[in-house]
Scaffold this active site. Structure first.
Site, PDB file in Angstrom:
ATOM      1  N   ASP A  65      90.947  25.103 -10.663  1.00 54.74           N
ATOM      2  CA  ASP A  65      88.838  25.786 -10.579  1.00 54.74           C
ATOM      3  C   ASP A  65      89.635  25.687 -11.822  1.00 54.74           C
ATOM      4  OD1 ASP A  65      86.916  26.596 -10.971  1.00 54.74           O
ATOM      5  OD2 ASP A  65      87.070  28.297  -9.273  1.00 54.74           O
ATOM      6  N   VAL A  66      87.994  25.218 -12.860  1.00 65.22           N
ATOM      7  CA  VAL A  66      87.935  25.027 -14.530  1.00 65.22           C
ATOM      8  C   VAL A  66      87.260  26.721 -14.327  1.00 65.22           C
ATOM      9  CG1 VAL A  66      87.659  22.827 -14.788  1.00 65.22           C
ATOM     10  CG2 VAL A  66      85.484  24.289 -14.796  1.00 65.22           C
TER      11      VAL A  66
ATOM     12  N   GLY B 149      86.331  17.375 -14.225  1.00 63.24           N
ATOM     13  CA  GLY B 149      86.068  16.653 -13.663  1.00 63.24           C
ATOM     14  C   GLY B 149      86.000  15.630 -12.773  1.00 63.24           C
TER      15      GLY B 149
ATOM     16  N   LYS C  91      74.067  23.663 -20.216  1.00 64.00           N
ATOM     17  CA  LYS C  91      74.262  22.443 -21.263  1.00 64.00           C
ATOM     18  C   LYS C  91      74.043  22.966 -22.307  1.00 64.00           C
ATOM     19  CE  LYS C  91      76.034  19.565 -18.376  1.00 64.00           C
ATOM     20  NZ  LYS C  91      77.308  18.811 -18.158  1.00 64.00           N
TER      21      LYS C  91
ATOM     22  N   TYR D 255      71.620  25.325 -14.987  1.00 60.78           N
ATOM     23  CA  TYR D 255      72.209  23.208 -15.379  1.00 60.78           C
ATOM     24  C   TYR D 255      71.112  23.517 -17.191  1.00 60.78           C
ATOM     25  CZ  TYR D 255      73.060  18.688 -15.450  1.00 60.78           C
ATOM     26  OH  TYR D 255      74.060  17.910 -16.078  1.00 60.78           O
TER      27      TYR D 255
ATOM     28  N   SER E 211      73.796  17.572 -21.735  1.00 65.22           N
ATOM     29  CA  SER E 211      72.128  16.971 -21.450  1.00 65.22           C
ATOM     30  C   SER E 211      71.215  17.164 -22.315  1.00 65.22           C
ATOM     31  CB  SER E 211      72.321  18.119 -19.580  1.00 65.22           C
ATOM     32  OG  SER E 211      71.106  17.354 -19.883  1.00 65.22           O
TER      33      SER E 211
ATOM     34  N   ASN F 145      84.569  17.716 -18.950  1.00 66.44           N
ATOM     35  CA  ASN F 145      83.127  17.314 -17.838  1.00 66.44           C
ATOM     36  C   ASN F 145      82.961  17.346 -16.111  1.00 66.44           C
ATOM     37  OD1 ASN F 145      82.028  14.637 -16.914  1.00 66.44           O
ATOM     38  ND2 ASN F 145      83.774  14.915 -15.311  1.00 66.44           N
TER      39      ASN F 145
END
Length: 243
Positions: A62-63, A17, A158, A154, A141, A89
């Protein structure tokens, strides 16, 4: 300007990223500390420009795809003979209240955040074991701990990275590998879309969003020899918002 100078001469660093924002700042810090840096991002055009500006090698990938991750790892090892530090990241947003989230919204966010972190860590382990050395730094996060409206996918990703970080730290310690994470609070392209009146809700006592370079400072520390006895930690670099 930082008062701390790190020297990563001879070290190979992968940052995912990395085309912009925090990832680009991390890559720049490692380049300035004399590491050989490989920047990974899905956006090929932006990555090409960013890597040229930073002085790193850009590898589009593409991870969320194992074959892409394996290609990155083999390229790094072919060019340098080793991999020392991986900074996971990469991330995307597909924000909606949970009853409006589609399967794709859920799957893609988990695939990139948690899946990318897993895939790059797994791919690095054989090299770390051979070297008896390695550093993994993951980006999690505050949302992974406390949740946030419109970000169930999300938050789940995280939170998963936190659990993954602690588990990997326990499993890899025997090979001289530390695994840590930071919980950032920086001004990025994502935060630029937030209304000014809402920014106050995202900042702690320091009452501002950090510059991405301040996240890079923390990551370079966790990657350094000085942090060799630190593992399984989630370091808040968030101005105190998580207190």
């Amino acid at each position: 300007m930082s008062n701390i100078v790190y020297d990563f001469t001879g070290k190979s660093v992968i940052v995912t990223g990395a085309a912009r924002g925090i990832g680009q700042a991390i890559a720049r810090h490692f380049v300035n500390a004399h590491a050989t840096v490989f920047m990974v991002d899905f956006d090929k055009d932006e990555l090409t420009r960013s890597a040229a500006d930073v002085g790193a090698v850009g590898i589009p990938a593409d991870v969320g795809k194992t074959e892409d991750v394996d290609h990155v790892m083999s390229t790094v090892v072919a060019e340098t003979g080793r991999v020392d530090i991986v900074v996971n990241n990469a991330g995307i947003l597909r924000d909606k209240v949970l009853w409006k989230l589609t399967d794709d919204d859920w799957d893609q966010v988990l695939k990139v955040h948690a899946g990318g972190t897993f895939r790059f860590t797994r791919a690095a382990v054989p090299h770390f074991r051979n070297q008896q050395f390695g550093r993994i730094i993951n980006i999690t996060s505050y949302t992974g701990l406390r949740g946030n409206r419109g970000q169930a996918n999300y938050a789940a990703a995280k939170a998963g990275i936190i659990g993954f970080t602690k588990t990997a730290a326990k499993e890899l310690a025997a090979f001289g590998v530390t695994v840590n994470a930071i919980s950032p609070n920086a001004a990025t392209r994502m935060t630029a879309t937030i209304p000014k009146e809402k920014i106050a809700e995202l900042t702690g006592p320091i009452a501002r969003l950090a510059d991405p370079s301040e996240m890079a400072d923390a990551i370079c520390f966790l990657a350094s020899e000085e942090a060799g006895y630190i593992t399984g930690v989630v370091l808040p670099v968030d101005g105190g918002v998580s207190m």
